[in-house]
Design a protein around this motif. Structure first.
Motif, PDB file in Angstrom:
ATOM      1  N   LEU A 160       0.849  -1.197   0.000  1.00  0.00           N
ATOM      2  CA  LEU A 160       0.000   0.000   0.000  1.00  0.00           C
ATOM      3  C   LEU A 160       0.884   1.247   0.000  1.00  0.00           C
ATOM      4  CD1 LEU A 160      -2.805  -0.973   2.550  1.00  0.00           C
ATOM      5  CD2 LEU A 160      -2.802  -1.206   0.063  1.00  0.00           C
ATOM      6  N   GLN A 161       0.652   2.102  -0.969  1.00  0.00           N
ATOM      7  CA  GLN A 161       1.502   3.285  -1.113  1.00  0.00           C
ATOM      8  C   GLN A 161       0.800   4.305  -2.013  1.00  0.00           C
ATOM      9  OE1 GLN A 161       5.177   2.363  -3.131  1.00  0.00           O
ATOM     10  NE2 GLN A 161       6.331   3.987  -2.122  1.00  0.00           N
ATOM     11  N   ARG A 162       0.929   5.567  -1.654  1.00  0.00           N
ATOM     12  CA  ARG A 162       0.345   6.654  -2.464  1.00  0.00           C
ATOM     13  C   ARG A 162       1.426   7.365  -3.265  1.00  0.00           C
ATOM     14  NH1 ARG A 162      -4.617   9.605  -1.271  1.00  0.00           N
ATOM     15  NH2 ARG A 162      -5.630   8.662   0.505  1.00  0.00           N
ATOM     16  N   PRO A 163       1.162   7.756  -4.513  1.00  0.00           N
ATOM     17  CA  PRO A 163       2.149   8.533  -5.243  1.00  0.00           C
ATOM     18  C   PRO A 163       2.299   9.932  -4.616  1.00  0.00           C
ATOM     19  CG  PRO A 163       0.112   8.322  -6.519  1.00  0.00           C
ATOM     20  CD  PRO A 163      -0.071   7.510  -5.271  1.00  0.00           C
ATOM     21  N   PRO A 164       3.398  10.652  -4.878  1.00  0.00           N
ATOM     22  CA  PRO A 164       4.464  10.320  -5.826  1.00  0.00           C
ATOM     23  C   PRO A 164       5.491   9.342  -5.242  1.00  0.00           C
ATOM     24  CG  PRO A 164       4.883  12.464  -4.841  1.00  0.00           C
ATOM     25  CD  PRO A 164       3.575  11.994  -4.280  1.00  0.00           C
ATOM     26  N   PHE A 165       6.206   8.650  -6.128  1.00  0.00           N
ATOM     27  CA  PHE A 165       7.229   7.679  -5.741  1.00  0.00           C
ATOM     28  C   PHE A 165       8.578   8.156  -6.271  1.00  0.00           C
ATOM     29  CE2 PHE A 165       3.309   5.316  -7.086  1.00  0.00           C
ATOM     30  CZ  PHE A 165       2.810   5.103  -5.815  1.00  0.00           C
ATOM     31  N   SER A 166       9.626   7.918  -5.482  1.00  0.00           N
ATOM     32  CA  SER A 166      10.959   8.350  -5.933  1.00  0.00           C
ATOM     33  C   SER A 166      11.678   7.194  -6.624  1.00  0.00           C
ATOM     34  CB  SER A 166      11.782   8.838  -4.745  1.00  0.00           C
ATOM     35  OG  SER A 166      12.192   7.728  -3.970  1.00  0.00           O
ATOM     36  N   LEU A 167      12.694   7.540  -7.395  1.00  0.00           N
ATOM     37  CA  LEU A 167      13.480   6.530  -8.108  1.00  0.00           C
ATOM     38  C   LEU A 167      14.128   5.557  -7.113  1.00  0.00           C
ATOM     39  CD1 LEU A 167      14.801   5.413 -10.694  1.00  0.00           C
ATOM     40  CD2 LEU A 167      16.586   7.131 -10.430  1.00  0.00           C
ATOM     41  N   GLU A 168      14.652   6.113  -6.038  1.00  0.00           N
ATOM     42  CA  GLU A 168      15.323   5.268  -5.042  1.00  0.00           C
ATOM     43  C   GLU A 168      14.344   4.254  -4.433  1.00  0.00           C
ATOM     44  OE1 GLU A 168      17.253   7.690  -2.143  1.00  0.00           O
ATOM     45  OE2 GLU A 168      18.206   5.956  -1.232  1.00  0.00           O
ATOM     46  N   GLU A 169      13.149   4.732  -4.067  1.00  0.00           N
ATOM     47  CA  GLU A 169      12.112   3.850  -3.495  1.00  0.00           C
ATOM     48  C   GLU A 169      11.752   2.736  -4.477  1.00  0.00           C
ATOM     49  OE1 GLU A 169       9.025   6.546  -0.860  1.00  0.00           O
ATOM     50  OE2 GLU A 169       9.028   6.812  -3.013  1.00  0.00           O
ATOM     51  N   GLU A 170      11.590   3.132  -5.729  1.00  0.00           N
ATOM     52  CA  GLU A 170      11.175   2.160  -6.747  1.00  0.00           C
ATOM     53  C   GLU A 170      12.238   1.095  -6.972  1.00  0.00           C
ATOM     54  OE1 GLU A 170       8.225   2.520  -6.721  1.00  0.00           O
ATOM     55  OE2 GLU A 170       7.430   3.492  -8.510  1.00  0.00           O
ATOM     56  N   MET A 171      13.496   1.545  -7.006  1.00  0.00           N
ATOM     57  CA  MET A 171      14.580   0.577  -7.246  1.00  0.00           C
ATOM     58  C   MET A 171      14.693  -0.385  -6.062  1.00  0.00           C
ATOM     59  SD  MET A 171      17.410   2.790  -9.327  1.00  0.00           S
ATOM     60  CE  MET A 171      18.489   1.443  -9.641  1.00  0.00           C
ATOM     61  N   THR A 172      14.549   0.149  -4.848  1.00  0.00           N
ATOM     62  CA  THR A 172      14.637  -0.697  -3.647  1.00  0.00           C
ATOM     63  C   THR A 172      13.508  -1.731  -3.654  1.00  0.00           C
ATOM     64  OG1 THR A 172      15.565   1.163  -2.470  1.00  0.00           O
ATOM     65  CG2 THR A 172      14.734  -0.623  -1.109  1.00  0.00           C
ATOM     66  N   LEU A 173      12.303  -1.265  -3.946  1.00  0.00           N
ATOM     67  CA  LEU A 173      11.139  -2.159  -3.961  1.00  0.00           C
ATOM     68  C   LEU A 173      11.318  -3.286  -4.989  1.00  0.00           C
ATOM     69  CD1 LEU A 173       8.379  -2.174  -2.506  1.00  0.00           C
ATOM     70  CD2 LEU A 173       7.454  -0.887  -4.439  1.00  0.00           C
ATOM     71  N   MET A 174      11.790  -2.928  -6.153  1.00  0.00           N
ATOM     72  CA  MET A 174      11.958  -3.935  -7.216  1.00  0.00           C
ATOM     73  C   MET A 174      13.069  -4.911  -6.867  1.00  0.00           C
ATOM     74  SD  MET A 174      11.338  -1.829 -10.754  1.00  0.00           S
ATOM     75  CE  MET A 174      10.104  -0.560 -10.833  1.00  0.00           C
ATOM     76  N   ARG A 175      14.148  -4.384  -6.292  1.00  0.00           N
ATOM     77  CA  ARG A 175      15.274  -5.274  -5.921  1.00  0.00           C
ATOM     78  C   ARG A 175      14.868  -6.217  -4.799  1.00  0.00           C
ATOM     79  NH1 ARG A 175      19.236  -0.826  -5.776  1.00  0.00           N
ATOM     80  NH2 ARG A 175      20.406  -0.892  -7.699  1.00  0.00           N
ATOM     81  N   LEU A 176      14.248  -5.656  -3.737  1.00  0.00           N
ATOM     82  CA  LEU A 176      13.882  -6.467  -2.558  1.00  0.00           C
ATOM     83  C   LEU A 176      12.933  -7.606  -2.929  1.00  0.00           C
ATOM     84  CD1 LEU A 176      13.207  -3.939   0.362  1.00  0.00           C
ATOM     85  CD2 LEU A 176      14.965  -5.717   0.240  1.00  0.00           C
ATOM     86  N   ASN A 177      12.058  -7.345  -3.896  1.00  0.00           N
ATOM     87  CA  ASN A 177      11.059  -8.347  -4.277  1.00  0.00           C
ATOM     88  C   ASN A 177      11.483  -9.174  -5.498  1.00  0.00           C
ATOM     89  OD1 ASN A 177       8.557  -7.961  -2.453  1.00  0.00           O
ATOM     90  ND2 ASN A 177       9.235  -5.885  -2.944  1.00  0.00           N
ATOM     91  N   ARG A 178      12.708  -8.996  -5.912  1.00  0.00           N
ATOM     92  CA  ARG A 178      13.302  -9.749  -7.033  1.00  0.00           C
ATOM     93  C   ARG A 178      12.357  -9.730  -8.251  1.00  0.00           C
ATOM     94  NH1 ARG A 178      13.409 -14.855  -5.539  1.00  0.00           N
ATOM     95  NH2 ARG A 178      12.416 -14.544  -3.545  1.00  0.00           N
ATOM     96  N   ILE A 179      11.935  -8.497  -8.579  1.00  0.00           N
ATOM     97  CA  ILE A 179      10.977  -8.310  -9.679  1.00  0.00           C
ATOM     98  C   ILE A 179      11.652  -8.615 -11.023  1.00  0.00           C
ATOM     99  CG2 ILE A 179       9.649  -6.517 -10.902  1.00  0.00           C
ATOM    100  CD1 ILE A 179       8.408  -7.500  -8.195  1.00  0.00           C
ATOM    101  N   THR A 180      10.932  -9.357 -11.859  1.00  0.00           N
ATOM    102  CA  THR A 180      11.463  -9.658 -13.199  1.00  0.00           C
ATOM    103  C   THR A 180      10.723  -8.880 -14.294  1.00  0.00           C
ATOM    104  OG1 THR A 180       9.939 -11.508 -13.549  1.00  0.00           O
ATOM    105  CG2 THR A 180      12.078 -12.026 -12.516  1.00  0.00           C
ATOM    106  N   HIS A 181       9.485  -8.415 -13.992  1.00  0.00           N
ATOM    107  CA  HIS A 181       8.695  -7.681 -14.988  1.00  0.00           C
ATOM    108  C   HIS A 181       7.875  -6.599 -14.271  1.00  0.00           C
ATOM    109  CE1 HIS A 181       9.567 -11.369 -17.138  1.00  0.00           C
ATOM    110  NE2 HIS A 181       9.262 -10.735 -18.264  1.00  0.00           N
TER     111      HIS A 181
END
Ligand code: NAP
Length: 240
Positions: A160-181
């Motif tokens: 659960l999260q409201r915009p706006p989102f920062s680049l750092e937050e997005e990269m951390t979220l994708m890395r932590l969750n091992r996102i592939t797509h």
């Protein structure tokens, strides 16, 4: 009075600059909408007929459709109700994001769901109302981002999260969750663009859902042009 169809950052920004009397309409889908310092009404009008009645009852002189580019129904209703009541209508339609090399385009949410490879880990940012196509993919793991709590499926985690989102937050979220797509809709605008920068930096493919076709309406791309239109079509004609 002007009716601003809202629920977007553009509607809020326009409302803050408008001198003519107005009201902002939101759908009521968000349970805890932000407090605003201008008049707001909340909830559906009851289809085209309900909107026609609202326009007439409240002596609305112009409609500014500032809804999200994927909010198809209300934009269709606005065009029909404006035509029926001869109310001037302007659509403020923010530009779509330009295509990037890591994008695969999808014509619909269903096509986006089908495009995900088996065993992928998808970051899903399509809105809480639009998950049905994805829950059939039990061979994919999902990270669902939403403003409102969603009924998630077993192979999904909700963030659960409201915009706006920062680049750092997005990269951390994708890395932590091992996102592939990343699966998202071409909303445009600056509030949620960081996920695209993050995906590109991390070399994550993006499945991008194209915008729906909206009915023809006079359209501007930015707030300044909308304010100019209001000056010419409402203020200078003295009909506010
Ligand atoms: P939609 O499918 O186009 O609209 C469904 C129904 O919700 C409409 O028929 C209307 O009900 C009501 N509605 C929608 N927007 C309204 C508004 N601004 N004021 C009053 N009633 C409204 O819309 P949606 O995609 O569910 O989006 C709902 C709202 O969330 C919109 O205001 C939109 O700007 C905002 N939003 C949508 C998205 C998205 O991805 N779709 C993303 C961010 C924000 P009646 O027929 O009863 O009038």
């Amino acid at each position: 009075m002007i009716l601003i169809l809202g629920g977007t950052a553009e509607a809020h920004a326009l409302a803050l600059e408008l001198k003519t009397p107005f009201i902002v309409s939101i759908s009521g889908a968000t349970r805890r909408p932000k407090n605003r310092e201008y008049p707001i009404r909340s909830g559906g009008f009851g289809g085209v007929d309900g909107l026609v009645e609202y326009l007439q009852h409240n002596e609305i002189k112009a409609i500014i459709d500032c809804t999200h580019p994927f909010a198809e129904q209300i934009s269709h209703n606005a065009v029909k109700a404006a035509r029926a009541t001869k109310t001037p209508l302007l659509r403020l339609d923010r530009p779509a994001w330009p295509s990037r090399p890591n994008w695969q385009k999808a014509v619909s949410l269903g096509a986006a769901a089908a495009a995900l490879p088996p065993k992928s880990r998808a970051f899903l940012t399509v809105g809480s109302q639009h998950l049905a196509a994805f829950c059939k993919r039990n061979d994919v793991w999902f990270l669902i981002r939403s403003i409102e709590p969603v009924i998630a499926f077993p192979n999904a985690k909700t963030h659960l999260q409201r915009p706006p989102f920062s680049l750092e937050e997005e990269m951390t979220l994708m890395r932590l969750n091992r996102i592939t797509h990343l699966v998202t809709k071409n909303a445009g605008g600056s509030q949620t663009v960081a996920k695209l920068d993050a995906a590109e930096a991390l070399e994550i493919p993006v499945i991008m859902v194209n915008r729906p076709q909206l009915p023809l309406a006079e359209t501007v791309r930015n707030r300044q042009d909308a304010l100019q239109w209001i000056r010419q079509n409402v203020e200078q004609k003295g009909i506010s």
